[in-house]
Write a protein that holds these residues in place. Structure first.
Motif, PDB file in Angstrom:
ATOM      1  N   UNK A 162      12.653 -10.365  25.735  1.00  0.00           N
ATOM      2  CA  UNK A 162      13.290 -10.632  27.036  1.00  0.00           C
ATOM      3  C   UNK A 162      14.654  -9.954  27.163  1.00  0.00           C
ATOM      4  N   UNK A 163      15.089  -9.302  26.087  1.00  0.00           N
ATOM      5  CA  UNK A 163      16.394  -8.634  26.075  1.00  0.00           C
ATOM      6  C   UNK A 163      17.564  -9.608  26.194  1.00  0.00           C
ATOM      7  N   UNK A 164      17.338 -10.838  25.747  1.00  0.00           N
ATOM      8  CA  UNK A 164      18.412 -11.830  25.723  1.00  0.00           C
ATOM      9  C   UNK A 164      19.266 -11.597  24.475  1.00  0.00           C
ATOM     10  N   UNK A 165      18.612 -11.202  23.383  1.00  0.00           N
ATOM     11  CA  UNK A 165      19.347 -10.749  22.197  1.00  0.00           C
ATOM     12  C   UNK A 165      18.770  -9.397  21.761  1.00  0.00           C
ATOM     13  N   UNK A 166      19.579  -8.645  21.010  1.00  0.00           N
ATOM     14  CA  UNK A 166      19.138  -7.318  20.578  1.00  0.00           C
ATOM     15  C   UNK A 166      18.649  -7.387  19.127  1.00  0.00           C
ATOM     16  N   UNK A 167      17.645  -6.564  18.812  1.00  0.00           N
ATOM     17  CA  UNK A 167      17.217  -6.528  17.410  1.00  0.00           C
ATOM     18  C   UNK A 167      18.281  -5.854  16.546  1.00  0.00           C
ATOM     19  N   UNK A 168      18.345  -6.213  15.271  1.00  0.00           N
ATOM     20  CA  UNK A 168      19.296  -5.569  14.362  1.00  0.00           C
ATOM     21  C   UNK A 168      18.861  -4.130  14.119  1.00  0.00           C
ATOM     22  N   UNK A 169      17.562  -3.945  13.895  1.00  0.00           N
ATOM     23  CA  UNK A 169      17.014  -2.583  13.809  1.00  0.00           C
ATOM     24  C   UNK A 169      15.662  -2.575  14.514  1.00  0.00           C
ATOM     25  N   UNK A 170      15.188  -1.384  14.829  1.00  0.00           N
ATOM     26  CA  UNK A 170      13.874  -1.263  15.457  1.00  0.00           C
ATOM     27  C   UNK A 170      13.973  -1.000  16.946  1.00  0.00           C
ATOM     28  N   UNK A 171      12.807  -0.805  17.552  1.00  0.00           N
ATOM     29  CA  UNK A 171      12.755  -0.402  18.950  1.00  0.00           C
ATOM     30  C   UNK A 171      11.862  -1.334  19.767  1.00  0.00           C
ATOM     31  N   UNK A 172      12.306  -1.620  20.979  1.00  0.00           N
ATOM     32  CA  UNK A 172      11.519  -2.480  21.877  1.00  0.00           C
ATOM     33  C   UNK A 172      11.263  -1.716  23.172  1.00  0.00           C
ATOM     34  N   UNK A 173      10.006  -1.569  23.542  1.00  0.00           N
ATOM     35  CA  UNK A 173       9.678  -0.926  24.811  1.00  0.00           C
ATOM     36  C   UNK A 173       8.904  -1.909  25.675  1.00  0.00           C
ATOM     37  N   UNK A 174       9.338  -2.063  26.910  1.00  0.00           N
ATOM     38  CA  UNK A 174       8.655  -2.985  27.820  1.00  0.00           C
ATOM     39  C   UNK A 174       8.319  -2.251  29.106  1.00  0.00           C
ATOM     40  N   UNK A 175       7.053  -2.303  29.512  1.00  0.00           N
ATOM     41  CA  UNK A 175       6.652  -1.718  30.798  1.00  0.00           C
ATOM     42  C   UNK A 175       6.387  -2.863  31.755  1.00  0.00           C
ATOM     43  N   UNK A 176       7.227  -2.999  32.746  1.00  0.00           N
ATOM     44  CA  UNK A 176       7.025  -4.063  33.730  1.00  0.00           C
ATOM     45  C   UNK A 176       8.179  -5.040  33.719  1.00  0.00           C
ATOM     46  N   UNK A 177       8.159  -5.900  34.735  1.00  0.00           N
ATOM     47  CA  UNK A 177       9.231  -6.872  34.885  1.00  0.00           C
ATOM     48  C   UNK A 177       8.865  -8.150  34.128  1.00  0.00           C
TER      49      UNK A 177
END
Ligand code: ADP
Ligand code: MG
Length: 224
Positions: free
Chosen positions: A74-89
Motif C-alpha cells: 500500500x506504500x504506507x511503509x517502504x521496504x528496506x531493500x527490494x522492489x515493489x511494482x503495482x499496476x492499478x489503484x
C-alpha cells in the motif's frame, strides 16, 4: 497481466533495547548512549506476483509479517531493500485505527479517511449515505470515534475502503471483529469485486473464509 510484483522485498525494523546494568551503562547513560538497537527482519526476500483479478489469501502466525507486507504494497511503509511494482489503484483496509481520529466524529472521520484514500471531498459527500448505511452507523454519525466498539470501527473502515474506485483491495484480518451479519455483507462484496475482475489480498486466520474465496494462498513464516 500482473497487478502486483514484489522482487526480493525485505523489511528490517530496529528494535530498541535498554540496558541498565551497572556503572558502565550508567556512565553510557550519562552520554545518552543507553539505547542499543537490534535489527529485526520482519520480511526477508519476498518474491511475489499477483495476477490481475486474483484473490490471494495470506496466512501465517502472529508477527510473521502479514500486516507489514500489506503496508509495503500500500506504500504506507517502504521496504528496506527490494522492489515493489503495482499496476492499478489500491484501496487499503489495514489495521484498525490507522488513519482514524478518536476525538473526531464518525462523520468527520469519513471525510478525513476518504481524503487519505484519495477520494475527492465532493465524491465523499455523494457517497456518504451509502458508507454510513453499509457500516450500519446511521444512529452514530455524530458520535466520537473513540466511543465506538472495535466491530463498529471495522465496519466503518471497510465501508469506506470499498467506496474507493480501486483495482486492488487490501484487507487485513480486522474483518474478524465484525459480527456474522456484517461478515456476510463483506463476503457479498468480495464476490462482487471478484466478478468485476478486481484483485484482492486478504489476510485472515479464518481457514474456511480463505478456502471459500482464495484462488491461491501464501503462508508467511517466522524467521528461522
Ligand atoms: P503480523 O501482521 O503477521 O502479525 P506484523 O507485520 O504486524 O505481523 O509484524 C511483523 C513483525 O514486525 C512483528 O514482530 C512486529 O513486532 C514487527 N514490527 C512491525 N512493525 C514494526 C515497527 N514499526 N517497529 C518495530 N517492529 C515492528
Ligand atoms: Mg497483522
Amino acid at each position: 497481466m500482473d497487478a502486483i510484483i514484489l522482487e526480493n522485498v525485505s523489511k528490517t525494523f530496529k528494535i530498541p533495547h535498554d540496558y541498565k546494568a551497572g556503572i558502565k551503562s550508567y556512565l553510557l547513560g550519562f552520554f545518552n548512549l543507553t539505547h542499543c538497537y537490534e535489527r529485526f527482519h520482519a520480511l526477508k526476500n519476498i518474491n511475489l506476483r499477483v495476477r490481475q483479478g486474483e484473490f490471494l489469501g495470506i496466512i501465517g502466525p502472529n508477527g510473521s509479517g502479514k500486516s507489514t507486507l500489506l503496508k509495503i504494497i500500500a506504500n504506507v511503509i517502504q521496504p528496506t531493500t527490494g522492489r515493489v511494482l503495482v499496476h492499478g489503484k489500491i484501496s487499503p483496509f489495514l489495521e484498525l485505527g490507522v488513519g482514524f481520529q478518536g476525538e473526531l466524529t464518525v462523520k468527520e472521520n469519513v471525510y478525513l479517511y476518504g481524503v487519505l484514500l484519495g477520494i475527492q471531498q465532493k465524491e465523499i459527500a455523494r457517497r456518504f449515505d451509502s458508507i454510513i448505511h453499509f457500516a450500519e452507523l446511521e444512529r452514530f454519525i455524530d458520535t466520537k470515534l473513540k466511543n465506538l466498539s472495535s466491530g463498529m470501527l471495522a465496519r466503518l473502515g471497510f465501508s469506506i475502503a470499498i467506496q474507493v474506485d480501486a483495482d486492488i483491495l487490501l484487507v487485513d484480518e480486522v474483518l474478524a471483529v465484525g459480527d456474522e451479519a456484517f461478515q456476510e455483507k463483506c463476503y457479498s462484496i468480495f464476490r462482487k469485486f471478484k466478478r468485476e475482475g478486481k484483485t484482492i489480498l486478504l489476510v485472515s486466520h479464518d481457514k474456511s473464509l480463505i478456502r471459500k474465496f482464495a484462488d491461491r494462498t501464501i503462508r508467511l513464516h517466522h524467521e528461522k
